[in-house]
Design a protein around this motif. Structure first.
Motif, PDB file in Angstrom:
ATOM      1  N   UNK A   1     -16.516  -0.670 -10.346  1.00 58.10           N
ATOM      2  CA  UNK A   1     -16.757  -1.933  -9.640  1.00 58.10           C
ATOM      3  C   UNK A   1     -16.880  -0.933  -8.179  1.00 58.10           C
ATOM      4  N   UNK A   2     -17.580  -1.862  -7.149  1.00 59.46           N
ATOM      5  CA  UNK A   2     -18.586  -0.839  -5.847  1.00 59.46           C
ATOM      6  C   UNK A   2     -17.195  -0.848  -4.690  1.00 59.46           C
ATOM      7  N   UNK A   3     -15.653  -0.489  -4.931  1.00 58.90           N
ATOM      8  CA  UNK A   3     -14.919  -0.155  -4.098  1.00 58.90           C
ATOM      9  C   UNK A   3     -14.905   1.225  -4.086  1.00 58.90           C
ATOM     10  N   UNK A   4     -16.178   1.510  -3.592  1.00 57.93           N
ATOM     11  CA  UNK A   4     -16.360   3.651  -3.341  1.00 57.93           C
ATOM     12  C   UNK A   4     -15.255   3.995  -1.551  1.00 57.93           C
ATOM     13  N   UNK A   5     -14.267   4.023  -2.077  1.00 56.23           N
ATOM     14  CA  UNK A   5     -13.370   4.331  -0.397  1.00 56.23           C
ATOM     15  C   UNK A   5     -13.033   6.149  -0.800  1.00 56.23           C
ATOM     16  N   UNK A   6     -13.268   6.208   0.360  1.00 60.41           N
ATOM     17  CA  UNK A   6     -12.786   8.304   0.161  1.00 60.41           C
ATOM     18  C   UNK A   6     -11.694   8.304   1.004  1.00 60.41           C
ATOM     19  N   UNK A   7     -10.945   8.134  -0.204  1.00 57.13           N
ATOM     20  CA  UNK A   7      -9.710   8.486   0.905  1.00 57.13           C
ATOM     21  C   UNK A   7      -9.322   9.765   0.379  1.00 57.13           C
ATOM     22  N   UNK A   8     -10.137  10.997   0.763  1.00 54.73           N
ATOM     23  CA  UNK A   8      -9.652  12.068   1.148  1.00 54.73           C
ATOM     24  C   UNK A   8     -10.540  12.627   2.314  1.00 54.73           C
ATOM     25  N   UNK A   9     -11.337  11.793   2.742  1.00 53.01           N
ATOM     26  CA  UNK A   9     -11.722  11.999   4.415  1.00 53.01           C
ATOM     27  C   UNK A   9     -11.459  11.345   5.278  1.00 53.01           C
ATOM     28  N   UNK A  10      -9.898  10.323   4.660  1.00 52.18           N
ATOM     29  CA  UNK A  10      -9.818   9.533   5.371  1.00 52.18           C
ATOM     30  C   UNK A  10      -8.364   9.952   6.068  1.00 52.18           C
ATOM     31  N   UNK A  11      -8.378   9.208   7.706  1.00 48.26           N
ATOM     32  CA  UNK A  11      -7.251  10.426   8.490  1.00 48.26           C
ATOM     33  C   UNK A  11      -5.356  10.303   8.268  1.00 48.26           C
ATOM     34  N   UNK A  12      -5.202   8.636   8.123  1.00 50.37           N
ATOM     35  CA  UNK A  12      -3.861   7.533   7.736  1.00 50.37           C
ATOM     36  C   UNK A  12      -4.624   6.815   6.555  1.00 50.37           C
ATOM     37  N   UNK A  13      -2.888   7.482   5.687  1.00 52.57           N
ATOM     38  CA  UNK A  13      -3.251   7.044   4.635  1.00 52.57           C
ATOM     39  C   UNK A  13      -2.260   5.549   4.495  1.00 52.57           C
ATOM     40  N   UNK A  14      -2.285   4.938   3.912  1.00 48.16           N
ATOM     41  CA  UNK A  14      -0.617   4.135   3.251  1.00 48.16           C
ATOM     42  C   UNK A  14      -0.675   3.575   2.055  1.00 48.16           C
ATOM     43  N   UNK A  15       0.106   4.262   1.554  1.00 48.99           N
ATOM     44  CA  UNK A  15       0.361   4.152   0.373  1.00 48.99           C
ATOM     45  C   UNK A  15       1.250   3.369  -0.428  1.00 48.99           C
ATOM     46  N   UNK A  16       0.916   2.915  -1.754  1.00 47.51           N
ATOM     47  CA  UNK A  16       1.649   1.335  -2.452  1.00 47.51           C
ATOM     48  C   UNK A  16       1.778   2.503  -2.723  1.00 47.51           C
ATOM     49  N   UNK A  17       3.037   2.435  -3.780  1.00 46.82           N
ATOM     50  CA  UNK A  17       3.950   2.760  -4.858  1.00 46.82           C
ATOM     51  C   UNK A  17       4.698   1.452  -5.421  1.00 46.82           C
ATOM     52  N   UNK A  18       5.470   2.119  -6.737  1.00 49.47           N
ATOM     53  CA  UNK A  18       6.407   0.797  -7.628  1.00 49.47           C
ATOM     54  C   UNK A  18       7.311   0.086  -6.947  1.00 49.47           C
ATOM     55  N   UNK A  19       7.783   0.565  -5.819  1.00 48.58           N
ATOM     56  CA  UNK A  19       8.604  -0.410  -4.772  1.00 48.58           C
ATOM     57  C   UNK A  19       7.991  -1.650  -3.740  1.00 48.58           C
ATOM     58  N   UNK A  20       6.459  -1.237  -4.321  1.00 46.45           N
ATOM     59  CA  UNK A  20       5.852  -2.664  -3.594  1.00 46.45           C
ATOM     60  C   UNK A  20       6.435  -3.380  -4.377  1.00 46.45           C
ATOM     61  N   UNK A  21       6.875  -4.646  -4.806  1.00 46.88           N
ATOM     62  CA  UNK A  21       7.837  -5.292  -6.177  1.00 46.88           C
ATOM     63  C   UNK A  21       6.848  -6.010  -6.481  1.00 46.88           C
ATOM     64  N   UNK A  22       5.586  -7.098  -5.918  1.00 45.48           N
ATOM     65  CA  UNK A  22       4.995  -8.713  -6.056  1.00 45.48           C
ATOM     66  C   UNK A  22       3.873  -8.087  -5.661  1.00 45.48           C
ATOM     67  N   UNK A  23       2.912  -8.424  -6.486  1.00 45.57           N
ATOM     68  CA  UNK A  23       1.847  -8.294  -6.298  1.00 45.57           C
ATOM     69  C   UNK A  23       1.103  -9.121  -5.020  1.00 45.57           C
ATOM     70  N   UNK A  24       1.646  -9.819  -3.894  1.00 44.56           N
ATOM     71  CA  UNK A  24       1.866 -10.922  -3.254  1.00 44.56           C
ATOM     72  C   UNK A  24       1.352  -9.979  -2.301  1.00 44.56           C
ATOM     73  N   UNK A  25       2.493  -8.861  -1.724  1.00 46.62           N
ATOM     74  CA  UNK A  25       2.496  -8.188  -1.030  1.00 46.62           C
ATOM     75  C   UNK A  25       1.809  -7.175  -0.194  1.00 46.62           C
ATOM     76  N   UNK A  26       0.602  -7.421  -1.195  1.00 47.36           N
ATOM     77  CA  UNK A  26      -0.328  -6.037  -0.828  1.00 47.36           C
ATOM     78  C   UNK A  26      -0.932  -6.774   0.070  1.00 47.36           C
ATOM     79  N   UNK A  27      -1.004  -7.500   0.467  1.00 50.24           N
ATOM     80  CA  UNK A  27      -1.814  -8.983   1.755  1.00 50.24           C
ATOM     81  C   UNK A  27      -0.757  -7.779   3.415  1.00 50.24           C
ATOM     82  N   UNK A  28       0.507  -8.154   2.630  1.00 45.44           N
ATOM     83  CA  UNK A  28       1.153  -7.309   4.030  1.00 45.44           C
ATOM     84  C   UNK A  28       0.920  -5.886   3.671  1.00 45.44           C
ATOM     85  N   UNK A  29       1.064  -5.073   3.105  1.00 45.80           N
ATOM     86  CA  UNK A  29       0.734  -3.898   2.764  1.00 45.80           C
ATOM     87  C   UNK A  29      -0.804  -3.962   4.079  1.00 45.80           C
ATOM     88  N   UNK A  30      -1.837  -4.198   3.586  1.00 44.89           N
ATOM     89  CA  UNK A  30      -3.312  -4.666   4.251  1.00 44.89           C
ATOM     90  C   UNK A  30      -3.577  -4.647   5.671  1.00 44.89           C
TER      91      UNK A  30
END
Ligand SMILES: Cc1cc2nc3c(=O)[nH]c(=O)nc-3n(C[C@H](O)[C@H](O)[C@H](O)COP(=O)(O)OP(=O)(O)OC[C@H]3O[C@@H](n4cnc5c(N)ncnc54)[C@H](O)[C@@H]3O)c2cc1C
Lengths: 249, 308
Positions: free
Chosen positions: B182-211
């Motif tokens: 799928x066309x999600x071609x993010x280049x994480x290695x080039x990113x200056x800043x990263x927000x990283x989601x682990x299993x401690x984000x318990x609900x998929x609905x919270x991904x909107x907040x992470x975004x």
């Protein structure tokens, strides 16, 4: 047909402690690589659909028989193991495993995990395929057997390839191919009675070459961090801003 | 040490391998291209000495055949060092090429140095817990180099193309279908800043907040392995760690990751690491610069409010 699953005995990574930047592996219990367990699970699922036997093979310490009990409990029918004292490098493991596999009749499929749990160098499956002169497919997340052909899906960074490979073949699976079953206590007890052959390396009838790779040092990287405890979100946002990572759209 | 053969199907990685080969300074450098005229052209225009194999009976998805092509070309040209890319294609190839050449091999190599006159390579070991320095003892050497470990080589005007004949046996592998991911071609290695989601984000609905947090910080989103492979919340190319991407961002904001070595190896070279976790003893906190012990369920909405 016989399905061979090659598994690696490794120290339990979670229990390795670092002292003076050196990994301390003494007294760390031995276990099997996680992705190797996915390879075993894939074999057991194929066995359930076809009329086959699952033979696990491996090289390990003097405790190797004990380590592989879990594999027999999780669905392996038989184990063929070699005891080797000390370090083994990928090329040597490959020679030992290939020699073990050559002694097994009507092998249809030889399964590996995509990488071992400790070194993750992903060489041994490809080396064994070359030694045995067999086709190979790596990073596989689907296997279906149809007669003398395996239909597999290889998952690469940019694409998925559906391939047909003539058997016998070497297949290296990714961890997402399945969820490996965890054997029950009864299965573990019964595993003790399953057939096992434990050989010394010199009983295999192959010359094991000298190590091709020398480890000069193996140290934990320095990971000193400040570990500043922030109590509230506003403290965190302030700390981020102070570091030059301000918010705002 | 007669020279170096470099090979990757990915032309961007070939240019990185060319830099690595040049820095190793072990004789002339040739780039192998298999059944890909346009790529041979492109690389030679960039200044590389290309060895081009045109063998209709051979296909890139057949590792056995590719390994033969690499080993035979190295043999014909008397090249004792083979550099491959340590992406999935290159890693699968490495062991087979090495066995065919009776060569010692190292994969996931991120750098090298000279130790007592011999090349010594560095790579992660013990699941990422340690960094090993290793040397290959055989005359022929096969090394798979991690993507981005070396910068792409600058173009020169010295390129050339030479045809090479090899002899590969019939392939036992047939391609039925290829599907692009799928066309999600993010280049994480080039990113200056990263927000990283682990299993401690318990609900998929919270991904909107992470975004929203990521947007406010102008960061890309990465995740731990189970978040992609088990929960399937993000594609696998966003996995950070040993079996995903090794990143060196200026900032890594880690949300609910326990900090197993296979993960931390992917962020431990970040300049600033922040860990938010409800377990004060999480290993992740021990390698963080800032630690907030909090429940993400409550912390995420508040973070969005305060960053916004
Ligand atoms: C060969 C191999 C390769 C691997 N490669 C990778 C890799 O590349 N990348 C990778 O990530 N993993 C990899 N792994 C897996 C790795 O060992 C860990 O299992 C994985 O990183 C764990 O992910 P996690 O921290 O998100 O989940 P968990 O370990 O489940 O941790 C979740 C964390 O969230 C915290 N938490 C829970 N609820 C909350 C809450 N409400 N608020 C705040 N915090 C909360 C918990 O305290 C815990 O610390 C690999 C494993 C192997 C064997």
């Amino acid at each position: 047909m016989n399905i061979v699953v090659a598994m690696k005995e490794i120290p339990d990574i979670q229990q390795i402690r670092i002292r003076n930047r050196k990994p301390v592996t003494d007294d760390v219990p031995r276990t099997l690589g996680n992705i190797d367990k996915n390879a075993l699970e894939a074999a057991v699922q194929i066995k359930e659909k076809t009329d086959s036997q699952v033979i696990v093979v491996g090289v390990g310490s003097s405790e190797v028989e004990d380590t592989f009990k879990e594999a027999l409990a999780a669905g392996g029918d038989e184990a063929r193991l070699v005891v080797w004292d000390g370090e083994l490098e990928s090329s040597q493991s490959a020679q030992l495993l290939a020699a073990l596999i050559t002694k097994i009749d009507s092998v249809g499929l030889i399964l590996f995990g995509e990488g071992s749990g400790d070194n993750y160098s992903s060489q041994v499956g490809s080396r064994v395929a070359q030694i045995l002169g067999l086709p190979q497919v790596g990073y596989v997340n689907r296997i279906e057997i149809e007669g003398s052909t395996a239909r597999v899906t290889r998952s690469l960074e940019d694409c998925e390839q559906d391939l047909e490979v003539a058997l016998p073949a070497v297949i290296m699976v990714s961890s997402d191919i399945n969820t490996a079953r965890i054997p029950s206590v009864t299965q573990i007890l019964k595993a003790g009675k399953k057939p096992k052959e434990v050989l010394a390396a010199n009983e295999l009838g192959v010359a094991i070459p000298a190590a091709q790779v020398e480890t000069i040092s193996n140290l934990a990287p320095e990971m000193e961090r400040r570990q500043i405890s922030v109590k509230t979100i506003s403290d965190l946002v302030k700390a981020l801003a102070d570091e030059g990572f301000g918010g705002g759209r | 040490m007669a020279g170096t053969l470099i090979f990757s199907e990915n032309p961007a990685l070939v240019l990185e391998l060319a830099t690595a080969a040049l820095e190793m300074d072990s004789g002339p450098v040739y780039a192998l291209v298999i059944n890909n005229g346009p790529q041979a052209e492109k690389l030679s225009n960039h200044g590389l000495a290309v060895l081009s194999v045109d063998e209709p009976g051979m296909s890139s998805f057949d590792t056995a055949g590719c390994a033969q092509a690499v080993a035979q070309t190295a043999g014909q040209k008397d090249l004792s060092m083979v550099l491959l890319s340590s992406d999935r294609r290159g890693k699968e190839l490495a062991g087979r090429v090495a066995e065919a050449m009776h060569a010692g091999c190292l994969t996931d190599v991120k750098g090298f140095s000279l130790e007592g006159g011999q090349l010594a390579f560095t790579r992660n070991s013990l699941g990422g817990a340690t960094l090993a320095t290793q040397a290959i003892k055989t005359p022929a050497q096969v090394v798979a180099v991690s993507p981005r470990a070396f910068a792409p080589i600058a173009p020169t005007a010295t390129g050339s193309i030479e045809a090479v004949k090899i002899n590969v046996p019939a392939s036992a592998v047939k391609l039925v279908e290829t599907r692009s991911k799928a066309g999600d071609t993010v280049d994480l290695q080039a990113a200056e800043r990263l927000v990283v989601v682990g299993q401690g984000v318990e609900d998929q609905s919270d991904l909107a907040l992470v975004e929203q947090v990521a947007q406010a910080l102008k960061a890309e989103i990465g995740c731990s392995k189970p978040v992609a492979t088990d929960k399937k919340w993000y594609p696998e190319e966003r996995i950070i760690g040993l079996s995903g991407k090794i990143c060196k961002p200026a900032l890594a904001l880690i949300l609910g990751v326990s900090g197993q070595v296979q993960f931390t190896v992917g962020v431990r070279e970040a300049q600033v690491i922040v860990s938010v976790n409800n377990d004060e003893n999480a290993f992740m906190n021990k390698i963080a610069d800032y630690v907030l012990v909090a429940d993400l369920k409550e912390a995420l909405p508040e973070l969005v409010r305060q960053l916004g």
